[in-house]
Design a protein around this motif. Structure first.
Motif, PDB file in Angstrom:
ATOM      1  N   PRO A 168       0.837  -1.206   0.000  1.00 22.46           N
ATOM      2  CA  PRO A 168       0.000   0.000   0.000  1.00 22.46           C
ATOM      3  C   PRO A 168       0.869   1.252   0.000  1.00 22.46           C
ATOM      4  O   PRO A 168       1.984   1.265   0.542  1.00 22.46           O
ATOM      5  CB  PRO A 168      -0.803  -0.122   1.298  1.00 22.46           C
ATOM      6  N   LYS A 170       0.719   5.923  -0.596  1.00 15.97           N
ATOM      7  CA  LYS A 170      -0.023   7.166  -0.770  1.00 15.97           C
ATOM      8  C   LYS A 170       0.779   8.078  -1.662  1.00 15.97           C
ATOM      9  O   LYS A 170       1.968   8.294  -1.454  1.00 15.97           O
ATOM     10  CB  LYS A 170      -0.266   7.843   0.594  1.00 15.97           C
ATOM     11  N   GLN A 177      -4.817   2.345  -4.271  1.00 17.42           N
ATOM     12  CA  GLN A 177      -4.530   2.081  -2.862  1.00 17.42           C
ATOM     13  C   GLN A 177      -3.223   1.335  -2.628  1.00 17.42           C
ATOM     14  O   GLN A 177      -2.738   1.278  -1.500  1.00 17.42           O
ATOM     15  CB  GLN A 177      -5.688   1.277  -2.257  1.00 17.42           C
TER      16      GLN A 177
END
Length: 591
Positions: A168, A170, A177
């Motif tokens: 995962p 960001k 995701q």
């Protein structure tokens, strides 16, 4: 931006006439448009398809007839017909492929007629189940419509199930995701190249299953559907049972499906066991969240999806394949033969920086950048990097720029002189398939050639430089086993294939210091690099590589115009052409 009034009036007039045409010809009724900025007007048309009364909503875009109209179903028709191939959950009928079809703006009424007929044809085939295959051909689109989220993948497809990593991350406002990869380090490198933040604590192992048969419509919705999908693939089914037995829910499964040499990807997810049970005796309702007869939280994959919770729904997630192979196929020429090569670039000035980017354009994924210099304002006009990178070491600046553009890349840097590297690590360059020297520094070039002659460097070396005003550019490719003596190609420091009679007289000197530089423009440089890269690719793909010289001729007309004397052998040459000559025994022959 202000649109000229006559263009607005043109669109308005055509739109008005088209509305009247739909009313007169199809008995259309004007209705409220969902998006008046994009589709200023919408009309409802009643038609008959397969003996069914269907209502089409025809929306004219603001720039009709330069764009096709959008056709949707009204709520009643949608509920009656969905699902059908090419009918989205947004009730829109996918009419034409914009890549291969475009409207005829000189015949707006014809565009309307063709669009309506196309919509009716698609609906008819769907109702009669004549285009079910289209579901399979466009599985990623339909899978995405029910997706709970989106992920990326750089996993290499295989014939057998395997464990892969889900990392995962960001990044900016991306909705993706995480990213799947065969190796955890590959995913982390991809994310860091992009400039994203890895969520280390959430990294997990996920089961990957290659589907050996095409997934037919309707696509799986429940646990038992997955069982039926895999029941003829014992290896995959057993792998799934073991995976579910070992891991807690929710449990994601990455899958691929091959069709016509291309792969479709997706994820299904098995959720926590849950169902409502009604007692046979008193009709009491209770919630079951575990396997009957087992301790709480016991997991048994087979019992769960086949016996105890077969009707438990699964979640779906969409996948965007961003592997280097896929991107080369989708956004390039599909050729991937260069991906395994590794290239070292010595010298990261204007020439070296554009070569570095060009290497990725021809499919190279692993490069080493070597230079001790810092980027200055004087460099940025023709360098790959701009003012925001001034003050950085040139290799760092190039890496920071390129790894965001090519996140699957592996870019190593060495911010010192190449001879320092070889002094400390004599074999440092031998792990690369090609060494490109773009420093225009004769002593270093000769030293590297000497190390190659002594077998201290056992890989090909390509020396690259350009002449003032890009009158010409040069490459000398030397294979290590052919023992080419570089200095034999020069006569008193003058290269035998030099374009200008005396290029040194056109070099410029900085005011107040002793630093000279070669004047040339960015546009001509990019053209030279482009042609040079084709030569490099040709050499990589050659079955029997040999040492060669590459001579690129620039704008010779301009050289004559400004009375820059050309060497006699190039006086009658043509602009923007090149010559390749084979090197044997330190002599050249036409190739």
């Amino acid at each position: 931006m202000v649109v000229p009034r006559d263009l607005l009036e043109t669109y308005f007039q055509i739109r008005t006439e088209s509305v009247q045409y739909l009313i007169d010809t199809y008995g259309a009724i004007q209705v409220e448009s969902e998006n008046k900025n994009k589709f200023p007007v919408t009309l409802e048309v009643k038609t008959i398809v397969a003996d069914l009364e269907i209502f089409l909503l025809i929306s004219l875009p603001f720039n009709f007839p330069d764009s096709f109209p959008q056709i949707k179903l009204n709520d009643i028709s949608y509920k009656m017909l969905y699902p059908l191939p090419h009918l989205s959950i947004f009730k829109t009928i996918c009419l034409f492929d914009d890549v291969v079809a475009s409207p005829n703006p000189e015949n707006p009424f014809g565009v309307l007629d063709e669009s309506i007929e196309k919509a009716k044809e698609i609906l008819l085939k769907g109702i009669l189940k004549l285009n079910i295959q289209d579901y399979i051909d466009e599985i990623e689109t339909y899978w995405m419509e029910e997706a709970k989220g989106r992920y990326l993948s750089i996993v290499q497809p295989s014939d057998c199930p395997k464990e892969v990593y889900l990392v995962p991350f960001k990044y900016a406002d991306w909705i993706e995701q995480g990213i799947f990869s065969d190796q955890k380090s590959e995913a982390i490198n991809w994310i860091q190249n992009l400039g994203g933040v890895v969520k280390d604590e959430e990294i997990t192992k996920i089961l990957y299953i290659p589907l050996l048969e095409l997934m037919n419509y309707p696509f799986p919705k429940k646990n038992i559907d997955i069982y039926h999908l895999l029941k003829n693939n014992k290896l995959a089914l057993n792998s799934l049972f073991q995976y579910l037995t070992k891991n807690t829910r929710p449990s994601k499964v990455l899958f691929s499906m091959k069709s016509d040499e291309d792969y479709s990807w997706g994820i299904w997810e098995h959720l926590k066991p849950y169902k409502q049970v009604v007692s046979k005796f008193k009709g009491r309702k209770r919630i079951q969240t575990g396997l009957n007869g087992f301790r709480r939280d016991t997991k048994y994959g087979f019992l769960e999806i086949v016996k105890e919770f077969p009707r438990r729904e699964i979640n779906k997630y969409s996948i965007n394949d961003v592997s280097a192979t896929r991107l080369k196929i989708r956004g390039g020429d599909g050729k991937t033969e260069n991906q395994g090569f590794r290239v070292a670039v010595i010298g990261c000035g204007a020439i070296g920086s554009h070569i570095a980017q060009g290497l990725f354009d021809i499919g190279i994924q692993h490069i080493l950048l070597i230079d001790h210099d810092e980027l200055s304002f004087e460099n940025i006009n023709r360098h790959l990097c701009g003012a925001n990178a001034v003050g950085q070491k040139k290799p760092d600046a190039i890496r920071n720029l390129l790894r965001r553009q090519y996140p699957t890349s592996s870019i190593q840097v060495y911010n010192r002189n190449v001879l320092s590297l070889l002094k400390d690590s004599p074999n440092a360059l031998n792990s690369y398939d090609l060494i490109i020297v773009a420093i225009s520094h004769t002593p270093t070039e000769l030293r590297l050639n000497e190390l190659q002659l002594q077998n201290m460097i056992n890989k090909p070396i390509l020396n690259v430089w350009v002449e003032p005003y890009l009158a010409g550019g040069h490459g000398i490719w030397i294979e290590p086993n052919e023992k080419i003596l570089l200095k034999m190609l020069f006569d008193n420091g003058r290269y035998k294939n030099q374009i200008l009679m005396d290029g040194n007289q056109y070099s410029k000197k900085e005011l107040g210091c002793s630093t000279s530089y070669v004047p040339y423009g960015a546009l001509e440089l990019k053209k030279f690099i482009f042609d040079l890269l084709l030569f490099i690719q040709q050499q990589f793909n050659s079955k029997e590589r040999s040492s060669k010289t590459y001579t690129w001729l620039g704008n010779l007309t301009e050289q004559r115009k400004y009375k820059r004397l050309l060497a006699p052998k190039w006086v009658g040459a043509t602009n923007f052409t090149f010559r390749i000559q084979e090197l044997k025994n330190n002599q050249e022959s036409n190739d």
